[in-house]
Write an enzyme that holds these catalytic residues in place. Structure first.
Site, mmCIF file in Angstrom:
data_model
loop_
_atom_site.group_PDB
_atom_site.id
_atom_site.type_symbol
_atom_site.label_atom_id
_atom_site.label_comp_id
_atom_site.label_asym_id
_atom_site.label_seq_id
_atom_site.Cartn_x
_atom_site.Cartn_y
_atom_site.Cartn_z
ATOM 1 N N HIS A 230 35.759 -8.624 -14.963
ATOM 2 C CA HIS A 230 36.730 -9.150 -14.902
ATOM 3 C C HIS A 230 36.754 -10.157 -15.068
ATOM 4 O O HIS A 230 38.038 -10.871 -15.151
ATOM 5 C CB HIS A 230 37.649 -8.224 -13.879
ATOM 6 N N GLU A 260 34.475 -0.732 -24.017
ATOM 7 C CA GLU A 260 33.928 -2.213 -23.211
ATOM 8 C C GLU A 260 32.465 -1.691 -23.660
ATOM 9 O O GLU A 260 31.591 -0.528 -23.246
ATOM 10 C CB GLU A 260 33.521 -1.585 -22.003
ATOM 11 N N GLU A 356 30.608 3.800 -16.823
ATOM 12 C CA GLU A 356 30.387 2.869 -17.490
ATOM 13 C C GLU A 356 29.184 2.021 -16.516
ATOM 14 O O GLU A 356 29.889 0.566 -15.809
ATOM 15 C CB GLU A 356 32.126 1.971 -17.223
#
Length: 400
Positions: A230, A260, A356
């Protein structure tokens, strides 16, 4: 002049993310859960539950908002600064509270709940100060934490939600391709991020002409900036051989999705390629594990073992995935549906979850950087449906 504590301000036509029947079904399930929990009324204060049960996504700017649900009523509470917009975007009624007198917000809530009732509230959101005011104004005979039961309801998506989430994922793919096209040596992270954001916002406006447009964003990171998932965008200029992290986040009516990907500029060195390929393998393995009847902890344990066999587990930085739906970086996600060691939730058809895996190799080590792939999957009766379309891996994402 007479200054009211609260009032109704209704103008324009209601425009909601879903048909009224969708909200009626959600409220019907909520009311059944309320009866089982012994709650006469719920006072929701969080962005996610207010949006889930009414369609209205508030912008607080230091002011409190609420949704009150009883056996008969569904009423959003909003500040006068927003005029009639909350009513137009709410299923059910809306009350505007004024700031002529302190705590008119609670007087408006009281007008619907009355006193002496069993009040459902969100213990994971209501502040201590507002908790005290709730007790002072509503004089509840009991307080019931309804956050866990509403979280469980939000985990199971309706057909209408799944349709919207699929569209959100397709918009994220549009952003991904725009980001890839913008990658060039010398271009700044901020320039690439803006290209992806603009492409997604235009696509959302084309697909959803009646929606409100806000909160779509891109985190695009390069070099050392890829070490955290982030990390904010900077003005760092891209260099040949850089590792890149593409993070596209479209937001449609409070529903957020994500794409992503790891990329490299021009070329990828052997050490980096080995880590990248290992993380891709973990990603593919993890997706194969997502099916009904398996717990989040079981999936996590199996991916942990996969990475440990390759001497990479020490570079893992967080859980392997989480729920999708009504959620955002502003207001979190369903904590009970995360791929972590301490979550025993069993996957069921109709849940939506990401895969992820991320590995962060420290600076000064061969292959340094943060490697991350991210797909969104709908759990089906016999497996999963991957709704992310943008490709992953070195063949497609070595750009130059």
């Amino acid at each position: 002049m007479d200054r009211p504590e609260f009032y109704s301000f209704h103008q324009g036509e209601k425009t909601l993310p879903f048909a009224p029947q969708e909200y009626e079904a959600r409220l019907s399930k909520l009311r059944a859960d309320m009866r089982a929990a012994g709650a006469d009324a719920c006072v929701f204060t969080s962005m996610h539950n207010i949006a889930y049960y009414s369609g209205f996504l508030y912008c607080a700017f230091g002011r409190p908002y609420a949704l009150v649900v009883t056996d008969q009523d569904c009423v959003t509470m909003s500040a006068g600064i927003d005029a009639a917009q909350p009513w137009r975007r709410s299923f059910g009624d809306n009350i505007t509270y004024t700031d002529w007198k302190r705590n008119n917000y609670w007087r408006a809530i009281l007008s619907v709940t009355g006193t002496g009732k069993a009040i459902g509230y969100e213990a994971d959101h209501l502040t201590l100060a507002q908790h005290t005011l709730l007790e002072d104004f509503l004089s509840p005979k009991a307080l019931v934490d309804v956050a866990p039961m509403t979280m469980r309801q939000r985990m199971h998506k309706s057909a209408a939600e799944l349709s919207l989430i699929r569209s959100c994922a397709q918009v994220a793919d549009v952003g991904g391709y725009a980001i890839k096209d913008a990658v060039k040596v010398g271009v700044r992270e901020i320039d690439v991020a803006m290209a992806g954001r603009d492409a997604m916002e235009l696509e959302i406006a084309k697909r959803f002409p009646d929606a409100e447009y806000r909160d779509t964003w891109v985190w695009f990171q390069s070099g050392i900036n890829t070490d955290g998932a982030h990390n904010p965008v900077t003005s760092r200029a891209l260099q040949s051989g850089d590792i890149l992290s593409l993070n596209a986040f479209p937001m449609i009516s409070g529903y957020y999705t994500a794409l992503e990907r790891t990329l490299f500029v021009d070329t990828v060195d052997p050490a980096s390629l080995a880590v990248w390929q290992a993380n891709v393998a973990a990603h593919e393995y993890g997706m194969s594990l997502l099916k009904p009847g398996v717990s989040c902890a079981q999936v996590t344990g199996q991916i942990n073992a996969f990475l440990e066999e390759r001497n990479l587990l020490q570079y893992r930085t967080f859980g392997y995935g989480h729920s999708f739906g009504i959620l955002s970086h502003y207001y979190g996600r369903e904590a009970g549906l995360e791929l972590r060691e301490d979550i025993d939730t069993v996957l069921e058809a109709g849940m939506v979850i990401s895969m992820e895996p991320m590995l962060t190799i420290p600076e000064g080590t061969a292959g340094a950087g943060g490697y991350r792939e991210h797909d969104i999957l709908i759990i089906t009766e016999d497996g999963n449906e991957n709704i992310t379309g943008y490709p992953y891996g070195p063949e497609f994402n070595t750009v130059g």
